[in-house]
Design an enzyme around this catalytic site. Structure first.
Site, PDB file in Angstrom:
ATOM      1  N   LYS A  77       0.630  -1.012  -0.081  1.00 40.18           N
ATOM      2  CA  LYS A  77      -0.103   0.007  -0.059  1.00 40.18           C
ATOM      3  C   LYS A  77       0.679   1.367   0.113  1.00 40.18           C
ATOM      4  CE  LYS A  77      -3.492  -2.279   3.013  1.00 40.18           C
ATOM      5  NZ  LYS A  77      -3.795  -2.336   4.389  1.00 40.18           N
ATOM      6  N   GLU A 228      -7.576  -3.811  16.621  1.00 39.07           N
ATOM      7  CA  GLU A 228      -7.047  -2.653  16.385  1.00 39.07           C
ATOM      8  C   GLU A 228      -8.220  -1.473  16.368  1.00 39.07           C
ATOM      9  OE1 GLU A 228      -5.413  -2.136  12.325  1.00 39.07           O
ATOM     10  OE2 GLU A 228      -4.845  -0.141  12.538  1.00 39.07           O
ATOM     11  N   ASN A 326       2.035   1.813   8.174  1.00 32.85           N
ATOM     12  CA  ASN A 326       1.595   2.018   7.017  1.00 32.85           C
ATOM     13  C   ASN A 326       2.533   3.240   6.751  1.00 32.85           C
ATOM     14  OD1 ASN A 326      -0.976   1.049   8.168  1.00 32.85           O
ATOM     15  ND2 ASN A 326      -1.192   0.935   6.020  1.00 32.85           N
TER      16      ASN A 326
HETATM   17 ZN   LIG Z   1      -0.771  -3.191   9.623  1.00 32.50          ZN
END
Ligand SMILES: [Zn+2]
Length: 424
Positions: A77, A228, A326
């Site tokens: 990503k 999360e 990320n």
């Molecule tokens: Zn992750």
């Protein structure tokens, strides 16, 4: 530049020094690190001025760490944010934006972005990267998956790349399908792990059990995104610990995030950690994305910060690493594939004492991702001479001023300016 045979007056973190290492005024004395053929031959206390040696560097107290492990990233990503339009706040909004971006994905696009991430990791001193790869369909291997396997080969010897299938939990609801998914992951090679996204919005104990049983059947290690969220009733972590015990799981399971522990009543959260300490579980905390995605509402200052109970985990002997997560995608617009940044964030948000001498091991203990983490104290002696020298930081302020570095790979400089250390 010639590889040095000796690094004199290196300041190593306390956790990396052998028992009985001498101290002066409560501070470990500097180290003399002998290198040979790309490996650390010995580490001894520096006992006074060395004889002038043309192959020795004088580090003059420079902070030194072994190469880093970045235990949780999303190379597939990375760097997609610039081409996106509006992204709704929070984890689920980011997931929607990512889905919409999939039309741009091709093997070449993924390869270019992921390789850029690996290049950045390499430059900052990382030797081991684990990436998750989004996996959406039960019967189709995602196009990014073989690209990561290619990159693992291309980078072999420089950065060890592991890849985890990030599969939403409902795809494991059917036991036969869970086993098919695990077999596909297993067929990728020994650097691949089975993973899943475990969240209260897709919760199923049956699916989680099928995932873990399938991993066990295929002799795979597991790496999960777990709880999360700040929903106190999220039960992914405690259920994982229980199922692992019930099935006698023999591999290692990484549980990433586990933010919900921070929202649960303290006694309940600590009881869960007690169970985790008895299970083959490593916790990976991702402070940057937790700060950005938890308690995220447009126009409102977040109150709850989402970091898991890192001190309580460590106190119980649970292996715990900090990682990047990320980088420059809809989940997190910042980031640089430098795990030291993750620790800098954690040091503030978790009020960590002694980031260099103690908590820096949460960036360096690659063995904590392995099946049988070493029980013996870690040591540099005998290891590859993959070292990071922080030329402008000191132990009080580290990781502030840690951007300027000299990186050694198997004893040779691959990044940074070592001129100040050379004998004159
Ligand atoms: Zn992750």
């Amino acid at each position: 530049m010639k590889a040095p045979a000796l690094l004199g007056n290196a300041r190593l973190p306390r956790w990396l020094l052998p028992a009985g290492w001498p101290e002066r005024d409560g501070v470990p004395v500097l180290a003399r690190i002998a290198l040979e053929a790309g490996r650390v031959q010995s580490v001894r206390p520096a006992s006074g001025p060395d004889e002038p040696d043309p192959e020795a560097w004088d580090l003059a107290g420079t902070l030194v760490l072994p190469g880093f492990v970045d235990a949780h990233t999303h190379l597939d990503k990375a760097f997609t944010l610039p081409r996106m339009k509006k992204v709704q706040p929070g984890l689920l909004g980011a997931i929607d934006a990512m889905l919409a971006d999939r039309v741009h994905w091709s093997p070449a696009d993924v390869h270019e972005r992921a390789a850029r991430g690996l290049q950045w990791a390499w430059e900052c001193g990382t030797t081991h990267v684990r990436t998750h790869v989004d996996w959406w369909e039960p019967d189709t291997v995602p196009l990014a998956w073989p690209v990561m396997a290619e990159l693992a080969q291309e980078w072999a010897g420089r950065v060890r790349l592991e890849q985890v299938s990030l599969i939403k939990l409902p795809l494991f609801e059917d036991a036969a399908q869970a086993l098919r998914l695990a077999r596909q992951v297993k067929a990728t090679g020994p650097h691949a792990l089975l993973g899943g996204f475990v969240h209260s919005t897709n919760w199923s104990e049956n699916a989680l059990r099928n995932l873990l049983v399938a991993a066990q059947a295929c002799d795979l290690d597991v790496d999960l995104h777990v709880d999360e969220e700040l929903n106190a009733s999220a039960a992914g972590l405690q259920t994982t610990a229980r199922i692992l015990r019930e099935i006698g799981f023999e591999g290692r399971v990484v549980c990433g995030h586990v933010c919900a522990l921070a929202a649960q009543p303290e006694a309940e959260a600590l009881a869960t950690l007690d169970a985790v300490a008895r299970a083959p579980i490593t916790i990976v905390s991702l402070p940057a994305t937790n700060l950005l995605l938890q308690d995220a509402v447009t126009g409102r200052t977040p109150r709850l910060r989402g970091l898991t109970l890192v001190k309580e985990a460590r106190e119980r002997g649970i292996p715990l690493l900090f990682a990047s997560d990320n980088v420059q995608d809809p989940f997190c617009r910042l980031g640089s594939f430098d795990p030291v940044e993750a620790l800098g964030t954690a040091a503030l948000v978790a009020q960590l004492p002694d980031p260099f001498d103690d908590w820096s091991q949460a960036l360096c203990r690659g063995d904590w991702l392995q099946r049988a983490p070493a029980t013996a104290a870690p040591t540099l002696a005998g290891a590859k001479a993959d070292l990071v020298l922080f030329t402008q930081a000191d132990r009080h302020g580290w990781p502030s001023r840690s951007a300027t570095r000299v990186v050694l790979r198997e004893g040779r400089v691959t990044h940074g300016d070592a001129a100040p250390f050379l004998p004159r």
